[in-house]
Design an enzyme around this catalytic site. Structure first.
Site, mmCIF file in Angstrom:
data_model
loop_
_atom_site.group_PDB
_atom_site.id
_atom_site.type_symbol
_atom_site.label_atom_id
_atom_site.label_comp_id
_atom_site.label_asym_id
_atom_site.label_seq_id
_atom_site.Cartn_x
_atom_site.Cartn_y
_atom_site.Cartn_z
ATOM 1 N N LYS A 139 43.329 91.699 14.536
ATOM 2 C CA LYS A 139 42.521 90.401 14.392
ATOM 3 C C LYS A 139 41.090 90.972 14.648
ATOM 4 C CE LYS A 139 42.280 86.249 17.055
ATOM 5 N NZ LYS A 139 42.988 85.355 18.017
ATOM 6 N N SER A 185 45.028 81.301 16.908
ATOM 7 C CA SER A 185 43.769 81.667 15.996
ATOM 8 C C SER A 185 44.249 82.917 15.417
ATOM 9 C CB SER A 185 42.536 81.872 16.521
ATOM 10 O OG SER A 185 42.920 82.774 17.772
ATOM 11 N N SER A 193 47.174 81.553 21.014
ATOM 12 C CA SER A 193 46.756 82.422 19.742
ATOM 13 C C SER A 193 47.590 83.366 19.466
ATOM 14 C CB SER A 193 45.243 82.435 19.733
ATOM 15 O OG SER A 193 44.558 81.394 19.849
#
Lengths: 62, 466
Positions: free
Chosen positions: B80, B156, B180
């Site tokens: 990420k 996310s 997330s």
């Protein structure tokens, strides 16, 4: 005395200068919406039966 | 024959160790697949091809010299884009942060996975500043669910879910403040591990909510989750939030089964406010584990409210200066929640942290009597991209803040959770189930996930690429 109802629009309008955040019509509407949701969540949270001696979760260790 | 890239990281590492494939060949294949498929998935924001090929060549050279190979030798991975990657600005899904000076060093977890032989191939799309459950991003475009491209990946860590389920990499890293890792795992049909709060180092990752931020891996196999976890555990002086609790490695006992484990499903709050498919997924997992017991974790709704408010307030405090000076550069969906968060009373934050301690005690008392808890991961399957509302409990509600109703109360008190994907015949998209363990017992949750994987109740197939 009657409790005055919460006015999220007035709150957002008043708090933005304190925080030095410039609002646009779009962000004002969004902030009002999310402040309203937060207030609903806070109603639930603040009704928890916690006492003066209850410690918050994080404990600072020097 | 199954392409090596469709196989788990541990199988790739075995092939590399045995000389069946070279790390450079595997890396080239991963880079080629990213090139071919990521236009559809939107998983990657940065590809570090030169670095990856250099690392892969080093792995191959180590093998040629007869050196001991790491457990993830030659396995590609991606992170990420809130993890520091040396030479890249850590954008954290934002427009603003991409103007930052490139990172001078890798995040600790990136370095640890590479130390285990894994090969970093790039950085992954995410919701802006991690304040997101959808995987949509106003600046980089959405990550798309590889199993149904018109649907959300969840967020996310949306790019992490898409990259793993799309077969671009077998392992990815993400972060989880309120769900997330678990939400994109559930929506994309992969396994995800949110470790105990304070377990894995957050050093050199861009924060969101210091009280609640966790980091952890995604994979298509439970063994890969365990291997990645084991490679990343350990003390890191660069992370002041890390707990000084000795870690229990997970891979060695992964096949030990569930004999003797007391498993129950969570009722009450965790058995309402979702679509039927959310509870049917838990039914199937419970049946496979022969779980007949249901227990209650009281006050979960209040726990969720507390997590919600801590997130708003701490998130807004982190970004206040940017809200003052660069407000026009935020994703509007993130901006308005942060502006509202900046205005909330301090007493709410203190009450939330006091309640957190109370709720933790409730959960620990429950774990006196049970070893593993089962709960749905999300209230629904992945919504369509751009969908703003859904119906919960007969009431139309906003998608973005409500996807995490079942994940938030558990991360609020930092419990370790493995999200496992459950599929139903005729449905393109899976559902996720949370396997919840007591603090520091990631190994138990992974053992249960492995039993489910072995019996075929849960699986993480690579999405078919049309």
């Amino acid at each position: 005395m009657m409790e005055k109802p919460f006015d999220p629009a007035a709150f957002v309008e008043g708090a933005a200068p304190l925080l030095k955040i410039a609002l646009t019509p779009e962000s004002r509407a969004g902030a009002i919406l999310h402040l309203t949701i937060a207030a609903e969540q806070a109603d639930l949270l603040m009704s928890a039966d916690l006492g003066d001696e209850d410690e918050p979760a994080p404990v600072f260790r020097p | 024959m199954t392409p090596l890239l469709d196989r788990p990281a541990h199988a790739i590492a075995t092939a590399v160790r045995d000389g069946v494939a070279s790390a450079v060949e595997v890396t080239r294949a991963a880079l080629g697949r990213i090139e071919a498929r990521d236009g559809a998935y939107g998983a990657f924001t940065d590809v570090v091809a030169e670095r990856a090929l250099g690392k892969a060549a080093a792995v191959d050279a180590a093998r040629a010299r007869g050196e001991r190979m790491g457990p993830l030798a030659g396995a590609p991975f991606a992170v990420k884009n809130l993890f520091d990657v040396k030479g890249l600005p850590t954008r954290a899904g934002s427009k603003i942060n991409r103007e930052l000076t490139p990172a001078a060093a890798d995040a600790t977890l990136v370095a640890r996975l590479e130390h285990a032989g894994a090969v970093l191939v790039g950085a992954l799309n995410m919701g802006e500043y991690a304040y997101d459950f959808t995987g949509q991003n106003a600046h980089d475009g959405p990550s798309r669910n590889p199993h149904a491209l018109a649907h959300m990946t969840g967020g996310s860590s949306g790019g992490s879910g898409a990259a793993v389920s799309g077969g671009l990499v077998p392992i990815a890293l993400g972060s989880d403040t309120n769900g997330s890792i678990r939400v994109p795992s559930a929506f994309c049909g992969v396994f995800g591990l949110k470790p105990t709060y304070g377990r894995l180092s957050r050093a050199r990752t861009f924060p969101f909510v210091a009280s609640l931020d966790h980091v952890g891996p995604f994979a298509r196999s439970v063994a890969d989750l365990a291997l990645a976890y084991d490679a990343m555990i350990g003390r890191d002086e660069d992370d002041p939030a890390q707990a000084d609790v000795a870690p229990i490695p997970a891979a060695l006992g992964l096949e030990d089964g569930i004999a003797g484990l007391r498993i129950a499903r969570l009722g009450g709050y965790f058995a309402r406010s979702g679509e039927l498919c959310a509870f049917e997924a838990v039914d199937r997992v419970a049946a496979a584990l022969k779980v007949g017991r249901t227990v209650d974790l009281p006050d979960a709704a209040r726990a969720r409210a507390a997590a919600y408010l801590i997130t708003m307030i701490e998130g807004a405090a982190l970004h206040l200066e940017r809200l003052q000076t660069r407000v026009e550069d935020f994703d509007p969906d993130v901006r308005d929640r942060l502006i509202a968060g900046a205005m909330l009373p301090g007493a709410w934050l203190v009450q939330a942290q006091k309640f957190r301690r109370f709720f933790r005690a409730q959960a620990l008392a429950l774990f006196d009597d049970v070893d593993i808890l089962l709960a749905p991961a999300t209230p629904c399957r992945a919504p369509k991209l751009g969908q703003n509302t859904f119906t919960l409990d007969g009431k139309e509600q906003l998608v973005r803040p409500n996807i995490g109703v079942f994940t938030q109360p558990l991360s609020f008190i930092g419990l370790p959770v493995v999200a496992v994907p459950v599929w139903t015949d005729g449905e393109a998209l899976p559902m996720g189930v949370q396997i919840v363990a007591p603090p520091w017992r990631e190994d138990l949750a992974l053992r249960v996930a492995r039993v489910l994987e072995r019996t075929g109740v849960v699986a993480a197939p690579v999405a078919h690429f049309a």
